[in-house]
Write a protein that holds these residues in place. Sequence first.
Motif, PDB file in Angstrom:
ATOM      1  N   GLU A  37       0.831  -1.244   0.186  1.00 53.86           N
ATOM      2  CA  GLU A  37      -0.193  -0.209   0.075  1.00 53.86           C
ATOM      3  C   GLU A  37       0.755   1.448   0.031  1.00 53.86           C
ATOM      4  O   GLU A  37       1.853   1.319   0.552  1.00 53.86           O
ATOM      5  N   VAL A  38       0.291   2.199  -0.915  1.00 50.72           N
ATOM      6  CA  VAL A  38       1.182   3.462  -0.902  1.00 50.72           C
ATOM      7  C   VAL A  38       0.323   4.966  -0.246  1.00 50.72           C
ATOM      8  O   VAL A  38      -1.017   4.766  -0.649  1.00 50.72           O
ATOM      9  N   ASP A  39       1.052   5.661  -0.177  1.00 48.77           N
ATOM     10  CA  ASP A  39       0.278   6.824   0.258  1.00 48.77           C
ATOM     11  C   ASP A  39       0.109   7.883  -0.986  1.00 48.77           C
ATOM     12  O   ASP A  39       0.927   8.025  -1.851  1.00 48.77           O
ATOM     13  N   PRO A  40      -1.065   8.239  -1.420  1.00 51.74           N
ATOM     14  CA  PRO A  40      -1.214   9.040  -2.476  1.00 51.74           C
ATOM     15  C   PRO A  40      -0.301  10.297  -2.715  1.00 51.74           C
ATOM     16  O   PRO A  40      -0.042  10.643  -3.760  1.00 51.74           O
ATOM     17  N   LYS A  41      -0.127  10.962  -1.674  1.00 50.83           N
ATOM     18  CA  LYS A  41       0.704  12.170  -1.582  1.00 50.83           C
ATOM     19  C   LYS A  41       2.129  11.650  -2.161  1.00 50.83           C
ATOM     20  O   LYS A  41       2.913  12.618  -2.962  1.00 50.83           O
TER      21      LYS A  41
END
Length: 210
Positions: A37-41
């Motif tokens: 999972e990644v952070d959109p920012k």
Amino acid sequence: MTVQIKYCGCQSEEDYKLLIETKADLIGFIFAESRREVDPKNVNSWIEKYGKPKKLVGVFQNATLQKIKDVMNTVPIDIIQCHGTESIHQLKEIRNHCNKEIYKALPFGENIIEDITAYGKVSDAIIIDSVSQGRFGGTGIPFSWKEVPNMMKTAERLGILCFIAGGIKPENVSELLRQHPHGIDLSGGIEENGKKNVQKIETLERMIMS
């Protein structure tokens, strides 16, 4: 037909910098609970730094419309991939509110042709993934590829693409390519120690392009 290549699970700036230089048609980011999972920012910062030469896929799992919209407000994704138990009605809602291409991942099973027929009417592409020990996707284990030609024919009748995912790697991609999939979807198969690996990618792409 040229096989489309989707590299999924891009989870770092290093990964992104590598993947945009590959022969991939699509790069996927996971915006769902996962070790990738990644952070959109963070994703947006990589895109601003290195550009957007590929189509970008946002992978969601049973996400609310609001979550999808929040990601879209931060990341310029081209395709929404639904990788959960989303219903046909939910896919229609996502399409109506988000105005993006919709890819639906389906678990391989005995009813896969019926599932493709049903979901293919509200999707732009289908991704067939494997199930192992109750986990759908991210298993690293391939399903039986003998049914791939039938799945492709079903998708073609609907006018959509069908990708194969689950346990694909340079060592076995030739076997899959003999079944003539529309596209292949890889994540762990091109990784080394949790990072996308240039040697594995180059080996895989040589085999696909040969």
